[in-house]
Motif scaffolding. Sequence first.
Motif, short mmCIF file in Angstrom:
data_model
loop_
_atom_site.label_atom_id
_atom_site.label_comp_id
_atom_site.label_asym_id
_atom_site.label_seq_id
_atom_site.Cartn_x
_atom_site.Cartn_y
_atom_site.Cartn_z
N SER A 1 0.77 -1.23 0.06
CA SER A 1 0.04 -0.13 0.01
C SER A 1 0.84 1.11 0.02
CB SER A 1 -0.77 0.14 1.37
OG SER A 1 -1.71 1.11 1.50
N GLU A 2 0.81 1.91 -1.18
CA GLU A 2 1.72 3.15 -1.35
C GLU A 2 1.16 4.30 -2.04
OE1 GLU A 2 6.77 3.62 -1.58
OE2 GLU A 2 5.59 1.75 -2.12
N ILE A 3 1.20 5.56 -1.65
CA ILE A 3 0.56 6.63 -2.71
C ILE A 3 2.08 7.32 -2.97
CG2 ILE A 3 -0.44 8.82 -2.58
CD1 ILE A 3 -2.29 7.80 -0.50
N PHE A 4 2.09 7.18 -4.41
CA PHE A 4 3.36 8.07 -4.93
C PHE A 4 2.75 9.44 -5.48
CE2 PHE A 4 3.83 3.42 -5.27
CZ PHE A 4 5.31 3.24 -5.17
N TYR A 5 3.36 10.40 -4.41
CA TYR A 5 2.74 11.61 -4.68
C TYR A 5 3.39 12.36 -5.73
CZ TYR A 5 6.15 12.90 -0.97
OH TYR A 5 7.45 13.06 -0.38
N LEU A 6 2.98 13.21 -6.38
CA LEU A 6 3.43 14.15 -7.45
C LEU A 6 3.86 15.53 -7.30
CD1 LEU A 6 1.15 12.65 -10.33
CD2 LEU A 6 3.46 12.16 -10.34
N ASN A 7 3.38 15.99 -5.96
CA ASN A 7 3.73 17.41 -5.49
C ASN A 7 3.36 17.39 -4.09
OD1 ASN A 7 0.92 17.83 -5.22
ND2 ASN A 7 0.93 18.20 -7.58
N ASP A 8 3.94 18.56 -3.36
CA ASP A 8 3.57 18.66 -1.97
C ASP A 8 2.13 18.66 -1.72
OD1 ASP A 8 6.44 18.50 -1.75
OD2 ASP A 8 6.71 20.98 -1.65
N LYS A 9 1.62 19.29 -2.31
CA LYS A 9 -0.03 19.33 -2.21
C LYS A 9 -0.65 18.09 -2.10
CE LYS A 9 -4.26 21.78 -3.70
NZ LYS A 9 -5.16 20.43 -4.37
N GLN A 10 -0.27 17.15 -3.01
CA GLN A 10 -0.83 15.58 -3.07
C GLN A 10 -0.46 15.11 -1.53
OE1 GLN A 10 0.24 13.37 -6.37
NE2 GLN A 10 -1.61 14.39 -7.55
N LYS A 11 0.93 15.26 -1.27
CA LYS A 11 1.38 14.70 0.05
C LYS A 11 0.83 15.23 1.17
CE LYS A 11 5.52 14.25 3.20
NZ LYS A 11 6.79 14.79 3.27
N GLU A 12 0.36 16.58 1.11
CA GLU A 12 -0.54 17.12 2.48
C GLU A 12 -1.82 16.46 2.36
OE1 GLU A 12 0.01 21.36 1.71
OE2 GLU A 12 2.16 21.29 2.17
N GLU A 13 -2.45 16.55 1.20
CA GLU A 13 -3.74 15.77 1.13
C GLU A 13 -3.59 14.38 1.74
OE1 GLU A 13 -6.17 16.77 -2.36
OE2 GLU A 13 -5.07 18.67 -2.58
N ALA A 14 -2.82 13.47 1.16
CA ALA A 14 -2.72 12.34 1.60
C ALA A 14 -2.73 12.16 3.13
CB ALA A 14 -1.84 11.52 0.86
N GLU A 15 -1.55 12.87 3.63
CA GLU A 15 -1.41 13.02 5.12
C GLU A 15 -2.82 13.24 6.07
OE1 GLU A 15 3.51 14.28 5.28
OE2 GLU A 15 2.01 15.71 5.14
N ALA A 16 -3.39 14.15 5.34
CA ALA A 16 -4.71 14.54 5.98
C ALA A 16 -5.87 13.64 5.93
CB ALA A 16 -5.36 15.76 5.42
#
Length: 161
Positions: free
Chosen positions: A97-112
């Motif tokens: 299970s892994e999310i490969f984020y493409l930018n900081d916004k995606q990382k922040e949204e996934a963390e939320a």
Amino acid sequence: MKLEKAIFACGCFWGAQYQFEHAKGVVRSTVGYIGGHKEHPAYEEVKAHTTGHAEATLVEFDAEQTSFTELCKLFFEIHDPAQTDGQGPDIGPQYRSEIFYLNDKQKEEAEAVIALLREKGYEVNTKLTPATTFWEGEEYHQHYYDKTGGEPYCHIRVKKF
């Protein structure tokens, strides 16, 4: 149309692609490999655990119809994020299970979204990793269930949100 991309790994990419393809706002999806060290990996190599890659789905979506956060929620509903190195009957690091984020916004949204799940009492072992090269999978893997007329055995929707 405002086209954006997201990359998710959550077990068997056949089932993941099927679920994402049927989601509102998704324009297209492609299964493939990401997160490893081998360039141009082949399925048999990934399956043999010699590449470090995960089976993943590249999702292209219209950001005017859906959001990365909504796709993250779907991602967490179609697999068990508590499992590591496998999903259901599919065992091995390529099914992580892994999310490969493409930018900081995606990382922040996934963390939320992960924080929200943990607040609700769910165990989440999903990794968040900066995206590297996404290697498109073989043609016979693309839209597998549409080609075969079957339905995913490896992804069951579980309402978490």
